[in-house]
Write a protein that holds these residues in place. Sequence first.
Motif, short mmCIF file in Angstrom:
data_model
loop_
_atom_site.label_atom_id
_atom_site.label_comp_id
_atom_site.label_asym_id
_atom_site.label_seq_id
_atom_site.Cartn_x
_atom_site.Cartn_y
_atom_site.Cartn_z
N TRP A 184 0.55 -0.97 0.38
CA TRP A 184 -0.09 0.39 -0.27
C TRP A 184 1.10 1.14 0.40
CZ3 TRP A 184 -0.92 4.15 3.40
CH2 TRP A 184 -2.10 4.70 2.67
N LEU A 185 2.17 0.98 0.95
CA LEU A 185 3.29 2.21 0.76
C LEU A 185 3.57 2.51 -0.45
CD1 LEU A 185 3.71 2.32 4.69
CD2 LEU A 185 2.46 4.08 2.93
N ASP A 186 3.83 1.36 -1.32
CA ASP A 186 4.35 1.74 -2.59
C ASP A 186 3.45 2.47 -3.62
OD1 ASP A 186 6.44 0.53 -3.69
OD2 ASP A 186 5.71 -1.06 -4.54
N PHE A 187 2.01 2.22 -3.10
CA PHE A 187 1.43 2.51 -3.80
C PHE A 187 1.33 3.80 -4.08
CE2 PHE A 187 -2.49 4.25 -2.71
CZ PHE A 187 -3.08 5.22 -4.20
N LEU A 188 1.06 4.41 -2.26
CA LEU A 188 1.24 5.54 -2.26
C LEU A 188 2.62 6.76 -2.88
CD1 LEU A 188 -0.61 7.85 -0.76
CD2 LEU A 188 0.46 6.73 1.77
N SER A 189 3.88 5.90 -2.59
CA SER A 189 4.94 6.05 -2.60
C SER A 189 4.56 6.77 -4.60
CB SER A 189 5.99 5.60 -2.72
OG SER A 189 6.37 4.97 -1.50
N PHE A 190 4.32 6.18 -5.13
CA PHE A 190 4.15 6.51 -7.07
C PHE A 190 3.21 7.25 -7.20
CE2 PHE A 190 1.72 5.10 -10.92
CZ PHE A 190 3.11 5.06 -11.73
N ALA A 191 1.75 6.91 -6.21
CA ALA A 191 1.23 7.94 -6.74
C ALA A 191 1.11 9.65 -6.32
CB ALA A 191 -0.45 8.01 -5.67
N LEU A 192 2.37 9.69 -5.33
CA LEU A 192 3.24 11.00 -5.10
C LEU A 192 4.56 11.34 -6.13
CD1 LEU A 192 3.35 13.16 -3.05
CD2 LEU A 192 5.44 11.89 -1.71
N SER A 193 5.08 10.24 -6.78
CA SER A 193 6.64 10.71 -7.44
C SER A 193 6.72 10.32 -8.66
CB SER A 193 7.76 9.97 -6.84
OG SER A 193 8.15 9.35 -6.36
N GLY A 194 5.70 9.29 -9.27
CA GLY A 194 5.13 8.55 -9.98
C GLY A 194 6.58 7.76 -10.48
N LEU A 195 7.11 7.45 -9.07
CA LEU A 195 7.91 6.11 -8.64
C LEU A 195 7.77 5.13 -7.40
CD1 LEU A 195 11.70 8.26 -9.44
CD2 LEU A 195 10.24 6.46 -10.78
N PRO A 196 8.06 3.87 -7.23
CA PRO A 196 7.61 2.89 -6.45
C PRO A 196 8.51 3.41 -5.14
CG PRO A 196 7.94 1.96 -8.08
CD PRO A 196 9.31 3.70 -9.35
N ALA A 197 8.21 3.18 -3.93
CA ALA A 197 8.98 2.88 -2.53
C ALA A 197 10.93 2.95 -3.12
CB ALA A 197 8.64 2.31 -1.61
N ASP A 198 11.55 2.74 -3.73
CA ASP A 198 12.41 2.23 -3.68
C ASP A 198 13.30 3.40 -5.06
OD1 ASP A 198 12.35 1.43 -6.06
OD2 ASP A 198 11.93 -0.15 -6.16
N GLY A 199 12.43 4.39 -5.32
CA GLY A 199 12.54 5.19 -5.84
C GLY A 199 12.05 6.41 -5.28
N THR A 200 11.12 6.83 -4.43
CA THR A 200 10.79 8.22 -4.14
C THR A 200 11.86 7.93 -2.94
OG1 THR A 200 8.59 7.41 -5.41
CG2 THR A 200 8.80 9.06 -2.94
N ILE A 201 12.07 9.27 -2.56
CA ILE A 201 12.88 10.07 -1.96
C ILE A 201 12.07 9.92 -0.64
CG2 ILE A 201 11.86 12.77 -1.84
CD1 ILE A 201 14.99 13.39 -1.47
N GLY A 202 12.80 9.78 0.57
CA GLY A 202 12.19 9.29 1.94
C GLY A 202 11.55 10.49 2.80
N ALA A 203 12.16 11.72 2.71
CA ALA A 203 11.40 13.23 3.26
C ALA A 203 9.70 13.17 2.47
CB ALA A 203 12.90 14.32 2.87
N ALA A 204 9.88 12.81 1.74
CA ALA A 204 8.06 13.17 1.19
C ALA A 204 7.35 12.00 1.77
CB ALA A 204 8.78 13.38 -0.34
N MET A 205 7.62 10.86 1.57
CA MET A 205 6.91 9.72 2.47
C MET A 205 7.14 9.63 3.63
SD MET A 205 5.28 8.50 0.25
CE MET A 205 4.93 6.88 1.10
N ILE A 206 8.17 10.03 4.31
CA ILE A 206 7.93 10.32 5.86
C ILE A 206 7.08 11.25 6.58
CG2 ILE A 206 9.53 10.62 7.75
CD1 ILE A 206 11.65 9.03 6.17
N TYR A 207 7.25 12.28 5.56
CA TYR A 207 6.14 13.20 5.62
C TYR A 207 4.83 13.55 5.66
CZ TYR A 207 3.33 17.64 6.58
OH TYR A 207 2.33 18.21 6.74
N THR A 208 4.35 12.46 4.26
CA THR A 208 3.04 12.45 4.02
C THR A 208 2.58 11.02 4.84
OG1 THR A 208 3.96 12.79 1.83
CG2 THR A 208 1.72 11.81 2.24
#
Length: 671
Positions: free
Chosen positions: A337-361
Amino acid sequence: MTPETPSHVSGCTYNDIMRAVPLIDERFLNEKEKLQGEEDTTSGYYVPIETYELLKVEGGTATPPPNGAGIPYLFHENQYNLTIYKYENNLWTEQKHATMHKTLALSTVLLCAFQLSLNGNAHSRRPHRSLQMAATETGKTVIPEETDVVVIGSGIGGLCCGAMCGRYGFDVTVLESHYHPGGCAHSFEIDNCVFDAGPSLWAGLSRPSPNPLRQVLDAIGDKSVEWKTYDGWMMYTPEGAFRFDCGPVRWEETLRKVAGDEAVRDWQNLQQYIAPMVEAAMGVPPMALRPDLWALVTIFRWLPNLLKAGSFSSFLTGPFSQVLDRTVKRESFVYRWLDFLSFALSGLPADGTIGAAMIYTVGDLAREGACVDYPIGGGGAVIDALVKGIEGFGGRVALRSHVEEILVEDGRAVGVRLRGGKVVRARKAVVTNASVWDTLKLLPEGALETAEREKLASTKPTESFMHIHACIDKTGLPEDLDIHHTVVFDWDAGVDGEQNVVIISIPSVLDPAMAPEGKHVVHAYAAGNEPFDVWENVKKNSEEYKQMKEQRSQKLWEALERVIPDIRQRASKERGGFALVGTPITHQGFLRRHRGSYGPALEAGKETFPGAKTPIPGLLRCGDSTWPGIGIPAVAGSGVSAANALAPVGKHLSLLNEMNRQGQLKTSSAY
């Protein structure tokens, strides 16, 4: 004074001409056969020169008259003759004459009739109602020969930069190629239906927050945008349909129902692990950041928060997957589910999305009182507020003003050249809101070192979009229908798998004025997961293109049917509805997106987004090709960073002090 039109012209006034918007809509081109035998309808209609440049004329492509004091227009006579007139010194003068192919003449006439609202059966597409005057009467925007700051492009990054530069006292000119401001975030109106062209999920905007866009709106004193709040959205995954609820309690209850007690423990472990990082991720308000050494002065009061962030720097700057791998299993529901949320935020899965953006979100969505926002009137209301902010400080947003070249003299960016030859010089700086690839096209040879140019040109783009914008009959639909819905077809295909994730927005459930009585507006899109390669060699409006639109939109319709099973019938003409399909070709052409992309696919931990400064003095950049990356908060933050780079530190500090006194500089600890 209204000019006198040529004596043989009838049925069209000068004001009609000035209100005409150049727009080619394939639905009207497809209906050109309806005009067969109606040759008299060709008398007296004008089309702006931008449309003429797209039409082939017998004997080759006609050259538009040079830009000058006059405004060039096309006039279609009977017998499919074409004459260009230019208004100058209160007189219309003939510039060029040619004979058109019959079908081209008919299709152009149809376009013109559409533009002047003379075809009552057609769906007229126009800018969002609040921006209609600004977008259609661009002849009133006077572009100066010299200004302090030239901003190329009116996406949210460019508008935030322009608004903040105005706030700091600079004279700003934003140059936009299209007749819509807002870039991917603009709204448009068809048959009294208001649609968002791009993002539909907004957060941290209904009250002062760490969101950079909210801080810009507060800085420019905007009170015009009204926000509706809601507390979650629907998800449709292989596990079934369920609702994500913001806040710390209800989501855990849903997790237990969907994936069991282990999922709840995973979520709690994650929240506990990232709690100190959430404070660090937004410990400094974005408005305080600037890309120079003066940043040590502007962020000084938040230095303790920054020092906390230092201990988590590898998690904040690396991929979010680093955090997930320490707290949850990769095959678990929470990870997916968080892999999806990363993709929705940045266009990349969790292994490509910067940590700060997802940690805050993630931390923000789980806090007490968390909610999601939506602007009344759609994204166009936000764009309108930013445009008004620029104009309120004495600046201007000039539409249909296509930049062809960034002027570089003695190694410094000094202005731009527009299509037609007009030069606008910049006393302070040129700021490009264009993508990294499009900016390179604007720079003259030799302006960048070869190695730097090649590095930027090789930036990998994300994939593109498919869209459906529909007006549907809402008879019998639930009153409590959610505004947002997300469909994930197959976890094993990856969240970035081809058309595997579809996001759906029905904003008229919160703002009924966005749709006619008895209707809903619906926007479904496969964002960043539609391959451009399959479209690259397809000619728009060809039979192949039509077939591909039908074929490639089926997955979106399937997703929509998860939400409203009979949506195809509700969107039918018989039910008073309609549906429009957008493709990567639409994205590439209409929004000037390189390969129709969502933006650069720069993976956290492997690559970094460049900052506001460039190797060329006098040239700054903002937008989704710039730090901090893709998404509304990120591009707004990039605009702030570019403006702050130009602001004298004294003015910057004065603004920070004023906003701090008013409680507008929220950090994660104060939010």
